[in-house]
Enzyme design. Sequence first.
Site, PDB file in Angstrom:
ATOM      1  N   ASP A  70      49.207  58.179 131.568  1.00  0.00           N
ATOM      2  CA  ASP A  70      50.344  57.046 132.914  1.00  0.00           C
ATOM      3  C   ASP A  70      50.139  57.982 134.027  1.00  0.00           C
ATOM      4  O   ASP A  70      49.567  59.161 134.105  1.00  0.00           O
ATOM      5  CB  ASP A  70      52.085  56.756 132.219  1.00  0.00           C
ATOM      6  CG  ASP A  70      52.221  58.771 131.773  1.00  0.00           C
ATOM      7  OD1 ASP A  70      51.376  59.557 132.017  1.00  0.00           O
ATOM      8  OD2 ASP A  70      53.074  58.841 130.660  1.00  0.00           O
ATOM      9  N   HIS A 140      60.600  55.749 125.178  1.00  0.00           N
ATOM     10  CA  HIS A 140      59.232  55.442 125.996  1.00  0.00           C
ATOM     11  C   HIS A 140      57.918  56.308 125.177  1.00  0.00           C
ATOM     12  O   HIS A 140      58.467  57.811 124.757  1.00  0.00           O
ATOM     13  CB  HIS A 140      59.518  55.805 127.372  1.00  0.00           C
ATOM     14  CG  HIS A 140      59.022  56.698 127.371  1.00  0.00           C
ATOM     15  ND1 HIS A 140      59.395  56.566 129.174  1.00  0.00           N
ATOM     16  CD2 HIS A 140      58.625  58.105 127.039  1.00  0.00           C
ATOM     17  CE1 HIS A 140      59.583  58.362 130.120  1.00  0.00           C
ATOM     18  NE2 HIS A 140      59.110  58.521 129.036  1.00  0.00           N
ATOM     19  N   GLU A 145      57.860  51.494 128.523  1.00  0.00           N
ATOM     20  CA  GLU A 145      59.474  51.678 128.509  1.00  0.00           C
ATOM     21  C   GLU A 145      60.627  50.677 127.826  1.00  0.00           C
ATOM     22  O   GLU A 145      59.778  49.317 127.893  1.00  0.00           O
ATOM     23  CB  GLU A 145      59.479  51.248 130.249  1.00  0.00           C
ATOM     24  CG  GLU A 145      59.439  51.767 131.096  1.00  0.00           C
ATOM     25  CD  GLU A 145      60.127  53.801 131.407  1.00  0.00           C
ATOM     26  OE1 GLU A 145      60.560  54.000 129.878  1.00  0.00           O
ATOM     27  OE2 GLU A 145      60.700  53.566 132.076  1.00  0.00           O
TER      28      GLU A 145
HETATM   29  C1  F6R Z   1      54.688  61.565 130.262  1.00  0.00           C
HETATM   30  C2  F6R Z   1      54.896  60.755 129.975  1.00  0.00           C
HETATM   31  C3  F6R Z   1      56.132  60.488 129.055  1.00  0.00           C
HETATM   32  C4  F6R Z   1      56.901  62.030 128.744  1.00  0.00           C
HETATM   33  C5  F6R Z   1      57.656  61.711 128.173  1.00  0.00           C
HETATM   34  C6  F6R Z   1      58.730  63.380 127.643  1.00  0.00           C
HETATM   35  O1  F6R Z   1      53.181  61.921 130.950  1.00  0.00           O
HETATM   36  O2  F6R Z   1      54.077  60.291 128.939  1.00  0.00           O
HETATM   37  O3  F6R Z   1      55.851  59.721 128.295  1.00  0.00           O
HETATM   38  O4  F6R Z   1      55.759  62.908 126.893  1.00  0.00           O
HETATM   39  O5  F6R Z   1      58.826  61.501 128.682  1.00  0.00           O
HETATM   40  O6  F6R Z   1      58.689  64.636 128.155  1.00  0.00           O
HETATM   41  P1  F6R Z   1      59.253  65.640 128.673  1.00  0.00           P
HETATM   42  O7  F6R Z   1      58.017  66.075 127.571  1.00  0.00           O
HETATM   43  O8  F6R Z   1      59.460  66.396 129.734  1.00  0.00           O
HETATM   44  O9  F6R Z   1      60.598  65.786 127.835  1.00  0.00           O
END
Ligand code: F6R
Length: 246
Positions: A70, A140, A145
């Site tokens: 992403d 997500h 989302e």
């Molecule tokens: C980031 C992504 C998001 C994160 C998720 C968890 O590239 O794809 O889906 O993996 O928001 O984020 P953290 O690990 O920071 O809690």
Amino acid sequence: MGRPNVVVVEDPRELGRAGAEWVARRVAGTPEASVVVPTGETPLNLYRELATLRDQGRFDPSMITVCQLDEYLGIGLDDRRRLFGWMQRTFLEPLRIADERVVRLPVSGDLDVACAAYDRELEGRGGVGIAILGIGANGHLGFNEPPSDRSAPTRRVQLSRSSVEANARYWGSPDDVPRSAVTIGMAPLLAARSILLLASGAGKQTIVTRAMQGPIVPDVPASYLQEADDVTVLVDRAAWPEGDRT
Ligand code: F6R
């Protein structure tokens, strides 16, 4: 299709170690795999451990192709918030992945056309081989989302308020978080040959439980993992409900 295999480890360090072993095993079995890696905080220990395994000659990522999961839209190419920059610092550089082994998401031009081309490129590579994923507090995967259907392709998305607030911790304040992004879609992610979902910390416990034990619904995109092939859910104790701990 098989139920996700849930592995509960003690803490974030163990999560990194166990996750790195999992990735190293999968890559050893499919050295030319297309690999999707998340940014964010949860995978950082895993990436450090992978770099250690690489230095010890126990992990060889030289043949993988890394496909970007992403990316934010509406910011400059060298903006500090670029998720590609995060991926470079935490994954590509420590593991010395060559530039030509990285496939980036489109961020300009006709995004509908470019995202469809990205999905065709993934298909041309035989699909995603290994998807390493984190989970948002809203369920997500990538920036799929809620609500996101299981068939959602790679596309442009608007970030939910929950994601803007969650990502504000990385960039200063909610006002600093871009409002739109591109994400690999649910369809190519769910079709991955192997999926590793990572979750760490008490703040993820409710959503991990809903995703793994609740109904399979668009409002919890990660719940679709219940019906995907070869899914390993690697959580630390804080992120998994007390009664289900082994
Ligand atoms: C980031 C992504 C998001 C994160 C998720 C968890 O590239 O794809 O889906 O993996 O928001 O984020 P953290 O690990 O920071 O809690």
